[in-house]
Design an enzyme around this catalytic site. Structure first.
Site, mmCIF file in Angstrom:
data_model
loop_
_atom_site.group_PDB
_atom_site.id
_atom_site.type_symbol
_atom_site.label_atom_id
_atom_site.label_comp_id
_atom_site.label_asym_id
_atom_site.label_seq_id
_atom_site.Cartn_x
_atom_site.Cartn_y
_atom_site.Cartn_z
ATOM 1 N N LYS A 13 -12.402 2.324 13.128
ATOM 2 C CA LYS A 13 -13.486 2.373 12.121
ATOM 3 C C LYS A 13 -13.889 0.959 11.697
ATOM 4 O O LYS A 13 -15.060 0.627 11.663
ATOM 5 C CB LYS A 13 -13.035 3.151 10.855
ATOM 6 C CG LYS A 13 -12.598 4.576 11.113
ATOM 7 C CD LYS A 13 -12.225 5.286 9.827
ATOM 8 C CE LYS A 13 -11.021 4.693 9.092
ATOM 9 N NZ LYS A 13 -9.735 4.788 9.827
ATOM 10 N N ARG A 171 0.580 7.999 7.255
ATOM 11 C CA ARG A 171 -0.891 7.906 7.146
ATOM 12 C C ARG A 171 -1.573 8.912 8.060
ATOM 13 O O ARG A 171 -2.599 9.493 7.705
ATOM 14 C CB ARG A 171 -1.351 6.476 7.494
ATOM 15 C CG ARG A 171 -1.081 5.492 6.367
ATOM 16 C CD ARG A 171 -1.029 4.060 6.856
ATOM 17 N NE ARG A 171 -2.245 3.583 7.450
ATOM 18 C CZ ARG A 171 -2.305 2.578 8.339
ATOM 19 N NH1 ARG A 171 -1.202 1.947 8.708
ATOM 20 N NH2 ARG A 171 -3.451 2.209 8.825
HETATM 21 P P1 AP5 Z 1 -9.179 -0.818 13.371
HETATM 22 O O1 AP5 Z 1 -10.619 -1.039 13.620
HETATM 23 O O2 AP5 Z 1 -8.473 -1.718 12.430
HETATM 24 O O3 AP5 Z 1 -8.930 0.734 12.992
HETATM 25 P P2 AP5 Z 1 -9.249 1.527 11.661
HETATM 26 O O4 AP5 Z 1 -9.770 2.866 12.053
HETATM 27 O O5 AP5 Z 1 -10.083 0.716 10.738
HETATM 28 O O6 AP5 Z 1 -7.774 1.713 11.127
HETATM 29 P P3 AP5 Z 1 -7.180 1.495 9.649
HETATM 30 O O7 AP5 Z 1 -5.679 1.393 9.800
HETATM 31 O O8 AP5 Z 1 -7.860 0.358 8.952
HETATM 32 O O9 AP5 Z 1 -7.534 2.809 8.973
HETATM 33 P P4 AP5 Z 1 -6.954 3.372 7.682
HETATM 34 O O10 AP5 Z 1 -7.932 4.424 7.392
HETATM 35 O O11 AP5 Z 1 -5.541 3.793 7.747
HETATM 36 O O12 AP5 Z 1 -6.861 2.095 6.723
HETATM 37 P P5 AP5 Z 1 -7.734 1.624 5.478
HETATM 38 O O13 AP5 Z 1 -7.696 0.155 5.450
HETATM 39 O O14 AP5 Z 1 -9.024 2.316 5.437
HETATM 40 O O15 AP5 Z 1 -8.428 -0.834 14.795
HETATM 41 C C1 AP5 Z 1 -7.025 -0.682 14.859
HETATM 42 C C2 AP5 Z 1 -6.471 -1.598 15.974
HETATM 43 O O16 AP5 Z 1 -6.970 -1.140 17.233
HETATM 44 C C3 AP5 Z 1 -6.916 -3.057 15.868
HETATM 45 O O17 AP5 Z 1 -5.875 -3.869 16.324
HETATM 46 C C4 AP5 Z 1 -8.118 -3.154 16.818
HETATM 47 O O18 AP5 Z 1 -8.256 -4.451 17.352
HETATM 48 C C5 AP5 Z 1 -7.737 -2.137 17.879
HETATM 49 N N1 AP5 Z 1 -8.896 -1.459 18.469
HETATM 50 C C6 AP5 Z 1 -9.974 -0.958 17.813
HETATM 51 N N2 AP5 Z 1 -10.790 -0.333 18.693
HETATM 52 C C7 AP5 Z 1 -10.178 -0.430 19.914
HETATM 53 C C8 AP5 Z 1 -10.543 0.015 21.233
HETATM 54 N N3 AP5 Z 1 -11.661 0.703 21.455
HETATM 55 N N4 AP5 Z 1 -9.680 -0.243 22.240
HETATM 56 C C9 AP5 Z 1 -8.520 -0.937 22.024
HETATM 57 N N5 AP5 Z 1 -8.138 -1.392 20.796
HETATM 58 C C10 AP5 Z 1 -8.970 -1.141 19.765
HETATM 59 O O19 AP5 Z 1 -6.858 2.204 4.262
HETATM 60 C C11 AP5 Z 1 -5.577 1.684 3.990
HETATM 61 C C12 AP5 Z 1 -4.991 2.392 2.780
HETATM 62 O O20 AP5 Z 1 -5.836 2.144 1.629
HETATM 63 C C13 AP5 Z 1 -4.911 3.922 2.880
HETATM 64 O O21 AP5 Z 1 -3.732 4.338 3.522
HETATM 65 C C14 AP5 Z 1 -4.955 4.314 1.396
HETATM 66 O O22 AP5 Z 1 -3.709 4.114 0.789
HETATM 67 C C15 AP5 Z 1 -5.928 3.290 0.799
HETATM 68 N N6 AP5 Z 1 -7.318 3.784 0.815
HETATM 69 C C16 AP5 Z 1 -8.366 3.239 1.494
HETATM 70 N N7 AP5 Z 1 -9.473 3.954 1.284
HETATM 71 C C17 AP5 Z 1 -9.136 4.977 0.480
HETATM 72 C C18 AP5 Z 1 -9.840 6.078 -0.060
HETATM 73 N N8 AP5 Z 1 -11.144 6.276 0.192
HETATM 74 N N9 AP5 Z 1 -9.159 6.958 -0.839
HETATM 75 C C19 AP5 Z 1 -7.859 6.781 -1.131
HETATM 76 N N10 AP5 Z 1 -7.114 5.775 -0.638
HETATM 77 C C20 AP5 Z 1 -7.756 4.872 0.166
#
Ligand code: AP5
Ligand code: MG
Length: 221
Positions: A13, A171
């Site tokens: 994402k 998660r």
């Molecule tokens: P990346 O792009 O970082 O993936 P992502 O989908 O953004 O994964 P996240 O871990 O950021 O998602 P998340 O939802 O758990 O975390 P968030 O920060 O939102 O890609 C991942 C890896 O893969 C990278 O190394 C990248 O280089 C690689 N990659 C990407 N595409 C690729 C491809 N096509 N091929 C190969 N490699 C690839 O949330 C974190 C925490 O914050 C949550 O757990 C929660 O506690 C809190 N939080 C955030 N938002 C909310 C909300 N709305 N409500 C409540 N709590 C929230």
């Protein structure tokens, strides 16, 4: 254009939202990044958010909604935005609908990226981000040219606290139970574009752009 990127942790994402927001001059609004920023500033909200994030749990809806409402007041969102990682629960989705309608705005599309747990765990355990510019990279899929240094700015690459295997598994479970139901929620509203997040970063980006109205994505502010 106003978009939501939905999908499990690690599906890409953040990676895709950053690319599309740069290509289309949209604000990239990641609630995860917003929380990481207040954690770094050691604010009260930051300390509260950290206690949930470290366990792989969601931050309470009320806290998330207040932060989003505040963020939408910033002028950079006027040209359109991509929400990445928000909404994440049905109460957040309903609250967001109400907030948008009070601002006389609406969402154009919700892009749901899908992939299996094995690849998600692999991507997350090898993810690193730059401590200086925040760029996301990957030790397996896009290894840095200089060990543990950012290709973009030379800053140190660091691992996110919640990218430890036991927290990743939590998660994924939280996603299945609390966030995945939003796929149906937005499908019923006729907003959903469901796509595979598997393939290279460029392949996924191409897939997304193909499914968005080219006319809309070509617009600039
Ligand atoms: P990346 O792009 O970082 O993936 P992502 O989908 O953004 O994964 P996240 O871990 O950021 O998602 P998340 O939802 O758990 O975390 P968030 O920060 O939102 O890609 C991942 C890896 O893969 C990278 O190394 C990248 O280089 C690689 N990659 C990407 N595409 C690729 C491809 N096509 N091929 C190969 N490699 C690839 O949330 C974190 C925490 O914050 C949550 O757990 C929660 O506690 C809190 N939080 C955030 N938002 C909310 C909300 N709305 N409500 C409540 N709590 C929230
Ligand atoms: Mg992310």
């Amino acid at each position: 254009m106003r978009l939501i990127f939905l999908g499990p942790p690690g599906i890409g994402k953040g990676t895709q939202a950053k690319l599309l927001s740069e290509n289309c001059s949209l604000a990239h609004l990641s609630t995860g990044d917003m929380f990481r920023s207040v954690i770094e500033q050691e604010t009260e909200v930051g300390l509260l958010a950290k206690s949930y994030m470290d366990q792989g749990k969601l931050v309470p809806d009320r806290v998330v909604m207040e932060m989003v409402q505040e963020r939408l007041k910033a002028p950079d969102t006027a040209c359109g935005f991509i929400f990445d990682g928000f909404p994440r629960t049905e109460p957040q989705a309903r609250g967001f609908d109400e907030l948008l309608s009070s601002l006389e705005l609406s969402i154009d599309k919700v892009i749901a990226l899908m992939g299996d747990d094995r690849i998600l765990v692999e991507r997350l355990s090898s993810r690193r981000s730059c401590s200086e510019c925040g760029r996301i990279t990957n030790l397996i899929f896009s290894p840095p040219k200089i060990e543990m240094k950012c290709d973009h700015c030379g800053g140190d690459l660091v691992q996110r606290d919640d990218d430890k295997e036991e927290v990743i598994l939590k998660r994924l479970e939280v996603y299945r139970n609390q966030t995945k139901p939003l796929v149906e929620y937005y499908d019923e509203k006729g907003l959903l574009i469901q796509l595979s997040g598997i393939g290279t970063v460029d392949e996924v980006a191409e897939r997304i752009e193909e499914h968005l109205d080219k006319k809309t994505t070509g617009e600039s502010c």
